[in-house]
Write a protein that holds these residues in place. Structure first.
Motif, PDB file in Angstrom:
ATOM      1  N   ASP A 256      31.802  42.911  44.239  1.00 26.45           N
ATOM      2  CA  ASP A 256      33.313  43.272  44.050  1.00 26.45           C
ATOM      3  C   ASP A 256      33.595  43.726  42.534  1.00 26.45           C
ATOM      4  OD1 ASP A 256      33.976  43.063  46.793  1.00 26.45           O
ATOM      5  OD2 ASP A 256      34.531  40.743  46.226  1.00 26.45           O
ATOM      6  N   THR A 260      34.634  48.150  40.912  1.00 24.71           N
ATOM      7  CA  THR A 260      35.603  48.550  40.031  1.00 24.71           C
ATOM      8  C   THR A 260      34.786  49.837  39.205  1.00 24.71           C
ATOM      9  OG1 THR A 260      34.825  47.218  38.176  1.00 24.71           O
ATOM     10  CG2 THR A 260      36.345  46.166  39.490  1.00 24.71           C
ATOM     11  N   TYR A 312      38.990  37.302  36.286  1.00 24.60           N
ATOM     12  CA  TYR A 312      38.663  37.231  37.836  1.00 24.60           C
ATOM     13  C   TYR A 312      40.046  36.316  37.998  1.00 24.60           C
ATOM     14  CZ  TYR A 312      38.021  35.979  42.591  1.00 24.60           C
ATOM     15  OH  TYR A 312      38.056  35.632  44.073  1.00 24.60           O
ATOM     16  N   ASP A 313      41.106  36.671  38.860  1.00 23.45           N
ATOM     17  CA  ASP A 313      42.277  35.670  38.998  1.00 23.45           C
ATOM     18  C   ASP A 313      42.033  35.143  40.317  1.00 23.45           C
ATOM     19  OD1 ASP A 313      44.662  34.655  39.889  1.00 23.45           O
ATOM     20  OD2 ASP A 313      45.837  36.363  39.453  1.00 23.45           O
ATOM     21  N   THR A 316      44.769  35.286  43.472  1.00 23.86           N
ATOM     22  CA  THR A 316      44.816  36.382  44.063  1.00 23.86           C
ATOM     23  C   THR A 316      43.339  37.039  44.657  1.00 23.86           C
ATOM     24  OG1 THR A 316      44.670  37.871  42.273  1.00 23.86           O
ATOM     25  CG2 THR A 316      46.878  37.142  42.967  1.00 23.86           C
ATOM     26  N   SER A 318      41.267  38.609  42.721  1.00 24.81           N
ATOM     27  CA  SER A 318      41.139  40.004  42.234  1.00 24.81           C
ATOM     28  C   SER A 318      40.820  40.066  40.681  1.00 24.81           C
ATOM     29  CB  SER A 318      42.410  41.033  42.600  1.00 24.81           C
ATOM     30  OG  SER A 318      43.475  40.427  41.902  1.00 24.81           O
ATOM     31  N   THR A 320      41.650  41.367  37.230  1.00 25.13           N
ATOM     32  CA  THR A 320      42.662  41.879  36.509  1.00 25.13           C
ATOM     33  C   THR A 320      42.353  42.616  35.288  1.00 25.13           C
ATOM     34  OG1 THR A 320      42.912  39.483  35.177  1.00 25.13           O
ATOM     35  CG2 THR A 320      44.191  39.545  37.265  1.00 25.13           C
TER      36      THR A 320
END
Length: 351
Positions: A256, A260, A312-313, A316, A318, A320
């Motif tokens: 993941d 990005t 990394y949040d 959520t 995801s 940030t």
């Protein structure tokens, strides 16, 4: 490689191509052609903190750059001499082919030399962005530089001496052979590491270190750990391995992270194994740090000189923010001394 060596190579190639006709001026224009492809550093910063990784050694280091731009620069040089130095040999009616060839070869040899370093060179830009890299020599290698610099100085002192021109030709041949010698040493380092490990459980790669062709950094990525060590091909000694346990949580997020835009740039730049770990953030947040394993020395930079922090949040699921990371390092005399000792297999302390 670094600019001094690129200028020396360009000067040597320029003189070899057109020195008989243009003398020292051929070396001067060749030196300029040798460093010109690195002009791309002037605009990589315009693309933000990841611009260098994405665009340095890009289109100006392409195999297409010399053949396309070289004749144009040859024509501009010729026209400039005809206007401002009409009595120069570079302004002669038939000087254009020699000038174009001088520029073409000076520009083309720059990316070919960079190809033999592990930084990566986009030889097919702008068509493809793949970074080609061969582990032949370090970015700074005084042996390679001296093989060219000594005969170049001789031929600049006595440009018409037949023996000096022969010496320069021999320097170009020997320096090229030295690049392939470096590749052979890298293969030896990998073979020695496999001999000491037996059959490694994962991917094994060797990389160059600074200033010499013999000391190699060896990285082994196994399912449960990453191993980093150094081996001298001059006189191999038992490798002192530095083991780093695998952080499964970090590697679970790696795909993941690489999806990005910044992660995709870093993945293409690193061109191979990376080291990933999760670090505490604030609250449920974490920081995924990914390091480029190609470079590094014992001490703070053992695991790499640079990398990326993905924030990394956890709430959520995801990312940030993404930041480029440079691991602090300082060159001390005792570190250089240890590197030289390790290169020849002498008692090597932290190596």
């Amino acid at each position: 490689m670094e600019p001094v060596t690129q200028a020396v190579l360009g000067a040597a190639v320029g003189f070899a191509v057109a020195g008989r006709r243009f003398g020292r001026k051929a070396a001067a224009w060749g030196a300029l052609g040798g460093v010109l492809p690195d002009v791309d550093v002037a605009w990589t910063g315009l693309y933000g903190p990841f611009g260098e990784w994405a665009h340095h050694r890009g289109v100006t280091h392409s195999l297409f750059f010399g053949p396309v731009v070289g004749p144009l620069l040859g024509w501009l040089t010729w026209r400039g001499y005809r206007r401002w130095r009409p009595r120069s040999t570079l302004a002669a009616d038939d000087a254009l082919p020699s000038l174009s060839a001088l520029w073409l070869f000076a520009l083309a040899t720059h990316p070919l030399l960079d190809l033999f370093t592990i930084y990566g060179t986009q030889l097919l830009a702008p068509v493809f962005s793949h970074r080609f890299a061969l582990p032949g020599v370090a970015i700074i290698d005084p042996v390679y530089t001296l093989l060219l610099l000594v005969p170049l100085i001789a031929v600049l002192v006595r440009p018409r001496a037949h023996l000096c021109r022969l010496a320069l030709g021999a320097g170009l041949v020997l320096s090229t052979a030295y690049l392939f010698y470096g590749l052979q040493q890298n293969g030896r380092a990998e073979m020695e590491a496999r001999r000491q490990l037996g059959t490694p459980a994962g991917e094994l790669r060797a990389y160059t270190t600074m200033f010499n062709p013999w000391l190699r950094r060896v990285v082994v990525v196994e399912p449960e750990r990453t191993r980093i060590g150094f081996v001298s091909t001059w006189d191999p000694q038992p490798i002192r391995w530095h083991d780093r346990p695998r952080d499964d949580g970090a590697y679970a997020l790696l795909d993941d992270a690489f999806a990005t835009p910044e992660g995709a740039i870093f993945r293409r730049f690193a061109s191979g194994p990376v080291l990933a770990e999760l670090r505490p953030g604030g609250g449920a947040d974490r920081v995924l740090r990914v390091l480029d394993l190609r470079y590094g020395f014992p001490g703070p930079t053992l695991e790499g000189f640079w990398g990326v922090d993905f924030h990394y949040d956890g709430a959520t699921g995801s990312f940030t923010a993404v930041e480029r990371v440079r691991v602090p390092r300082a060159i001390r005399w005792r570190d250089v001394e240890a590197l030289v000792q390790a290169s020849f297999g002498w008692p090597n302390g932290v190596f």
